[in-house]
Design an enzyme around this catalytic site. Sequence first.
Site, PDB file in Angstrom:
ATOM      1  N   TYR A 286       0.860  -1.186   0.000  1.00 55.10           N
ATOM      2  CA  TYR A 286       0.000   0.000   0.000  1.00 55.10           C
ATOM      3  C   TYR A 286       0.893   1.233   0.000  1.00 55.10           C
ATOM      4  CZ  TYR A 286      -3.531   3.402   1.555  1.00 55.10           C
ATOM      5  OH  TYR A 286      -4.370   4.481   1.658  1.00 55.10           O
TER       6      TYR A 286
ATOM      7  N   ASP B 268       9.171   2.667  -0.003  1.00 59.43           N
ATOM      8  CA  ASP B 268       8.117   3.288   0.780  1.00 59.43           C
ATOM      9  C   ASP B 268       8.328   2.860   2.227  1.00 59.43           C
ATOM     10  OD1 ASP B 268       5.892   4.048   2.133  1.00 59.43           O
ATOM     11  OD2 ASP B 268       4.446   3.262   0.688  1.00 59.43           O
TER      12      ASP B 268
ATOM     13  N   LYS C 175       4.041   8.594   9.045  1.00 55.01           N
ATOM     14  CA  LYS C 175       3.750   7.952  10.333  1.00 55.01           C
ATOM     15  C   LYS C 175       4.700   8.410  11.461  1.00 55.01           C
ATOM     16  CE  LYS C 175       0.725   4.590   8.404  1.00 55.01           C
ATOM     17  NZ  LYS C 175       0.777   3.852   7.176  1.00 55.01           N
TER      18      LYS C 175
HETATM   19  C1  PLP Z   1       0.118   4.403   5.818  1.00 58.72           C
HETATM   20  C2  PLP Z   1       0.916   4.168   4.588  1.00 58.72           C
HETATM   21  C3  PLP Z   1       0.898   5.067   3.521  1.00 58.72           C
HETATM   22  C4  PLP Z   1      -0.059   6.215   3.446  1.00 58.72           C
HETATM   23  O1  PLP Z   1       0.149   7.139   4.448  1.00 58.72           O
HETATM   24  P1  PLP Z   1      -1.049   8.138   4.867  1.00 58.72           P
HETATM   25  O2  PLP Z   1      -0.425   9.038   5.851  1.00 58.72           O
HETATM   26  O3  PLP Z   1      -2.131   7.253   5.411  1.00 58.72           O
HETATM   27  O4  PLP Z   1      -1.489   8.830   3.629  1.00 58.72           O
HETATM   28  C5  PLP Z   1       1.776   4.862   2.486  1.00 58.72           C
HETATM   29  N1  PLP Z   1       2.614   3.810   2.480  1.00 58.72           N
HETATM   30  C6  PLP Z   1       2.655   2.929   3.481  1.00 58.72           C
HETATM   31  C7  PLP Z   1       3.647   1.808   3.445  1.00 58.72           C
HETATM   32  C8  PLP Z   1       1.787   3.059   4.556  1.00 58.72           C
HETATM   33  O5  PLP Z   1       1.776   2.127   5.514  1.00 58.72           O
END
Ligand code: PLP
Length: 426
Positions: free
Chosen positions: A145, A240, A268
């Site tokens: 994601y 990511d 995060k």
């Molecule tokens: C949570 C998440 C996102 C998106 O971040 P948001 O602050 O919710 O937009 C992108 N990549 C990874 C791996 C994530 O866990």
Amino acid sequence: MSDGERSARLFERARKLMPGGVNSPVRAWGAVGGSPRLLARGEGARVYDVDGNRYLDYVASWGPLILGHAHPAVVTAVAEAAARGTSFGAPTPGELELAELLCEAVPSLEMVRLVSSGTEACMSALRLARAVTGRPRVIKFDGCYHGHADSFLVAAGSGVLTQGIPGSPGVPPAIAELTLSLPYNDLEAVRRACERYPGEIAAVIVEPVAGNMGVVPPEPGFLSGLRELTRREGALLIFDEVITGFRAAWGGAQALYGVTPDLTCLGKIIGGGLPVGAYGGRRELMEHLAPVGPVYQAGTLSGNPVAVAAGLATLKALKEPGVYDTLESKAALLAAGLTQVIRERGLPCCVQRVGSMLTVFFTPGPVRSLTEAQQADLEAFRRFFQGMLAQGIYLPPSQFEAWFVSLAHSEADLEATVQAFRQWLG
Ligand SMILES: *Cc1c(COP(=O)(O)O)cnc(C)c1O
């Protein structure tokens, strides 16, 4: 434990005003049933709902709260920053300090751009990769994601996976077809895609430890193989690290596995529970961004001083010596306890863990890909979730998510969690 009656009443009202009663789908507990608890307060490893129930929390706001809820240093930093003014739309010293910390900690970063979410970080990193390479296509992996930008909602993990939908209506086919989604840990599939689209792939984006289909570690050679393939193909490698940044290790998964991507996305933890994201990489790439270069990306609240203060306070606490050893031993204790129960009872389950993120999969495993994650017995997970909740353990309400251990979890908390598992099994 009260029955969650007040939560249920408020949630009924919320459902009339917000789709599904929530502002982010997984919060609606669609995969586990029942009415989600409305949370009133958090402290350390615990959250309290509006009915007065207390839970040991492993959601941790989906990762940011590695110090636990309402950590005094974060609360103080936020209060002090807010008192100085909540936003200026002008450069502030906090941004500089955060940028310095990020670049010092994360091997691939020479420069960063702060944004307000992980979604923005990933979306902007892809735009930059496309601009720098002059190529249109992106490779991602099934079950990963990268936020909800159009290009990434193809075989995505997290809430998209929990809802059981393959992508999303509203993403034009012309955009979706530029995204190739391949099985995680399958280097051969990446090699074939590079052969099929020579000179067309701008970037390969990957969660270096997948966290959004449940925790799936990279197989030995997967990340280094991606590094080699992208270099050969002239594509950029994007890690990511929105979850793994400052969690897998101080320098993120790239430090843990010794593989350096071209671009890194963060979020995060770096916001300490407030909205901060970042993307960055080598100077020569980042200077394609406006105002130095032509690639446009902006934000009214980017580098917001209150959010940056929360992030800085969090990173400073994480920089203390021994913190990651402590996190590792706490999470190892929990994983060992859960694994012990699984063995005792001969359950068809496995525990997968990297550092302080872990998942109990209701399939024997090992789980190396989305296809294998989807073998899990979701009905058994649902019963497990509800059984743990009834004993005051608040787990992510989906099989396809990570549990997060924080510095606020005590050994007694972790042992109580294992005991609750045993108790639930009867
Ligand atoms: C949570 C998440 C996102 C998106 O971040 P948001 O602050 O919710 O937009 C992108 N990549 C990874 C791996 C994530 O866990």
